[in-house]
Design an enzyme around this catalytic site. Structure first.
Site, PDB file in Angstrom:
ATOM      1  N   SER A 173       0.342  -4.521   3.906  1.00  0.00           N
ATOM      2  CA  SER A 173       0.827  -4.490   5.287  1.00  0.00           C
ATOM      3  C   SER A 173       1.519  -5.785   5.715  1.00  0.00           C
ATOM      4  O   SER A 173       1.361  -6.219   6.853  1.00  0.00           O
ATOM      5  CB  SER A 173      -0.297  -4.122   6.256  1.00  0.00           C
ATOM      6  OG  SER A 173      -0.788  -2.822   5.947  1.00  0.00           O
TER       7      SER A 173
ATOM      8  N   GLU B 104      -3.823  -7.828  -3.744  1.00  0.00           N
ATOM      9  CA  GLU B 104      -3.596  -6.765  -2.772  1.00  0.00           C
ATOM     10  C   GLU B 104      -4.926  -6.113  -2.405  1.00  0.00           C
ATOM     11  O   GLU B 104      -5.372  -5.190  -3.100  1.00  0.00           O
ATOM     12  CB  GLU B 104      -2.669  -5.701  -3.365  1.00  0.00           C
ATOM     13  CG  GLU B 104      -1.321  -6.226  -3.775  1.00  0.00           C
ATOM     14  CD  GLU B 104      -0.263  -5.137  -3.680  1.00  0.00           C
ATOM     15  OE1 GLU B 104       0.747  -5.371  -3.015  1.00  0.00           O
ATOM     16  OE2 GLU B 104      -0.463  -4.049  -4.241  1.00  0.00           O
TER      17      GLU B 104
ATOM     18  N   ASN C 282       8.079  -2.972  -3.274  1.00  0.00           N
ATOM     19  CA  ASN C 282       7.577  -1.855  -4.082  1.00  0.00           C
ATOM     20  C   ASN C 282       7.908  -0.575  -3.309  1.00  0.00           C
ATOM     21  O   ASN C 282       7.276  -0.279  -2.300  1.00  0.00           O
ATOM     22  CB  ASN C 282       6.059  -2.028  -4.264  1.00  0.00           C
ATOM     23  CG  ASN C 282       5.406  -0.833  -4.933  1.00  0.00           C
ATOM     24  OD1 ASN C 282       6.097   0.052  -5.446  1.00  0.00           O
ATOM     25  ND2 ASN C 282       4.093  -0.814  -4.932  1.00  0.00           N
TER      26      ASN C 282
ATOM     27  N   GLU D 275      -2.842   1.858  -6.413  1.00  0.00           N
ATOM     28  CA  GLU D 275      -2.609   3.311  -6.396  1.00  0.00           C
ATOM     29  C   GLU D 275      -2.649   3.879  -7.814  1.00  0.00           C
ATOM     30  O   GLU D 275      -3.063   5.028  -8.017  1.00  0.00           O
ATOM     31  CB  GLU D 275      -1.288   3.610  -5.679  1.00  0.00           C
ATOM     32  CG  GLU D 275      -1.446   3.403  -4.168  1.00  0.00           C
ATOM     33  CD  GLU D 275      -0.203   2.949  -3.445  1.00  0.00           C
ATOM     34  OE1 GLU D 275       0.904   3.101  -3.970  1.00  0.00           O
ATOM     35  OE2 GLU D 275      -0.348   2.409  -2.322  1.00  0.00           O
TER      36      GLU D 275
ATOM     37  N   LYS E   5       7.531   2.468  -4.173  1.00  0.00           N
ATOM     38  CA  LYS E   5       6.614   3.594  -4.435  1.00  0.00           C
ATOM     39  C   LYS E   5       7.425   4.884  -4.613  1.00  0.00           C
ATOM     40  O   LYS E   5       8.548   4.822  -5.119  1.00  0.00           O
ATOM     41  CB  LYS E   5       5.577   3.687  -3.313  1.00  0.00           C
ATOM     42  CG  LYS E   5       4.866   2.343  -3.114  1.00  0.00           C
ATOM     43  CD  LYS E   5       3.667   2.395  -2.214  1.00  0.00           C
ATOM     44  CE  LYS E   5       3.076   0.993  -2.097  1.00  0.00           C
ATOM     45  NZ  LYS E   5       1.871   0.964  -1.282  1.00  0.00           N
TER      46      LYS E   5
ATOM     47  N   GLY F 111      -0.922  -0.106   3.098  1.00  0.00           N
ATOM     48  CA  GLY F 111      -0.425   1.066   3.806  1.00  0.00           C
ATOM     49  C   GLY F 111      -1.270   1.444   5.013  1.00  0.00           C
ATOM     50  O   GLY F 111      -1.105   2.521   5.583  1.00  0.00           O
TER      51      GLY F 111
ATOM     52  N   HIS G 220      -1.268  -1.649 -10.114  1.00  0.00           N
ATOM     53  CA  HIS G 220      -1.286  -1.429  -8.660  1.00  0.00           C
ATOM     54  C   HIS G 220      -2.498  -0.570  -8.294  1.00  0.00           C
ATOM     55  O   HIS G 220      -2.860   0.349  -9.045  1.00  0.00           O
ATOM     56  CB  HIS G 220       0.011  -0.749  -8.219  1.00  0.00           C
ATOM     57  CG  HIS G 220       0.155  -0.720  -6.736  1.00  0.00           C
ATOM     58  ND1 HIS G 220      -0.469   0.224  -5.966  1.00  0.00           N
ATOM     59  CD2 HIS G 220       0.791  -1.550  -5.881  1.00  0.00           C
ATOM     60  CE1 HIS G 220      -0.205  -0.020  -4.692  1.00  0.00           C
ATOM     61  NE2 HIS G 220       0.557  -1.089  -4.614  1.00  0.00           N
TER      62      HIS G 220
HETATM   63  P1  PGA Z   1       2.181  -1.920   2.082  1.00  0.00           P
HETATM   64  O1  PGA Z   1       2.037  -1.794   0.477  1.00  0.00           O
HETATM   65  O2  PGA Z   1       3.047  -3.119   2.334  1.00  0.00           O
HETATM   66  O3  PGA Z   1       2.828  -0.631   2.514  1.00  0.00           O
HETATM   67  O4  PGA Z   1       0.812  -2.102   2.619  1.00  0.00           O
HETATM   68  C1  PGA Z   1       1.888  -2.919  -0.335  1.00  0.00           C
HETATM   69  C2  PGA Z   1       1.775  -2.492  -1.771  1.00  0.00           C
HETATM   70  O5  PGA Z   1       1.102  -1.499  -2.072  1.00  0.00           O
HETATM   71  O6  PGA Z   1       2.351  -3.136  -2.681  1.00  0.00           O
END
Ligand code: PGA
Length: 253
Positions: A214, A168, A9, A98, A11, A174, A96
């Protein structure tokens, strides 16, 4: 069908030159290396057609990061399932955290998006997961149950088999904090048991459940080795070919 999947992803990262370069590197990597998982990417919507052209033989799956629950019309800034189908995208990430956090996305909306995707033959990658507060208060199993039921349990057995779920935990995205393989496995097994209770074990066993939060080259293998973890949704570590390819190799023996 249950598959191993490593999905990146991206982003809101990379200009067009950098995006094209990473796609080219990924294509080269896929041509030179046999992988034990499917590899998907979700670049910014602006680059989806370029991705489809670069991965013209489906070497890498092409996904949007979000899509509209509506078919068409006055929804400024949105993209529809029909548009994604028309450029031969493979599917879309839906729900997601976010999107939930910054754009008020709810599970009721996710339910409509999942259906809209399936109606156009797209694969929905439905994301759920608890916040840090919810985990600290011991509500994580309950939260994930409610999310899964609200977003997915109006689907038929045939429909839900086509959905990919990404667990997630919000506190691990992140942040550099990863759920331990045991913590992730607990929730993945929980999600699979909820599906089994509603649709039967056979259906539950067909669904790929990815872990996100992560995932890095040094923890991917252990996470992917858990019995109910079928791969990962990767954010930060999907932005460099060196890291992403090592995560893909988490599925090699
Ligand atoms: P990250 O994000 O690997 O940077 O923690 C995962 C995601 O949001 O899909």
């Amino acid at each position: 069908m249950r598959k191993n999947i490593v999905a990146g992803n991206w982003k809101m990262n990379k200009n067009v030159i950098d995006a094209q370069q990473l796609m080219a590197q990924l294509l080269e990597y896929k041509k030179e290396n046999a992988t034990n998982c499917e590899v998907w990417i979700a670049p910014p919507a602006l680059y989806l057609m370029m991705a489809r052209d670069i991965f013209e033989n489906n070497e890498v799956g092409v996904f949007s990061q979000d899509m509209s629950e509506f078919a068409a019309g006055a929804y400024t800034g949105e993209i529809s399932a029909d548009m994604l189908q028309s450029i031969e995208a493979d599917g879309s990430i839906i729900g997601h955290s976010e999107r939930r956090q910054y754009h008020g996305e709810t599970d009721a909306a996710c339910n409509k998006k999942v259906k809209a995707a399936l109606d156009k033959g797209l694969i929905p990658v439905y994301c759920n997961g608890e916040t840090l507060e919810q985990r600290k208060s011991g509500k994580h199993l309950e939260v994930v149950k409610a999310q899964t039921e609200e977003a997915l349990f109006t689907l038929s057995a045939e429909e839900i088999k086509k959905v990919v779920i990404a667990y997630e935990p919000v506190w691990a995205i992140g942040t550099g904090e990863t759920a331990t393989p045991e913590q992730a496995q607990e929730i993945h097994a929980h999600i699979r048991s909820l599906i089994a209770a509603k649709y039967g074990q056979e259906v539950a066993d067909e669904i790929s459940i990815l872990y996100g939060g992560s995932v890095k080259p040094d923890n991917a293998k252990e996470i992917f080795s858990q019995p109910d973890i079928d791969g990962g949704l990767i954010g930060g570590a999907a932005l460099k070919i060196e890291d992403f390819s090592k995560i893909i190799e988490g599925f090699n023996n």
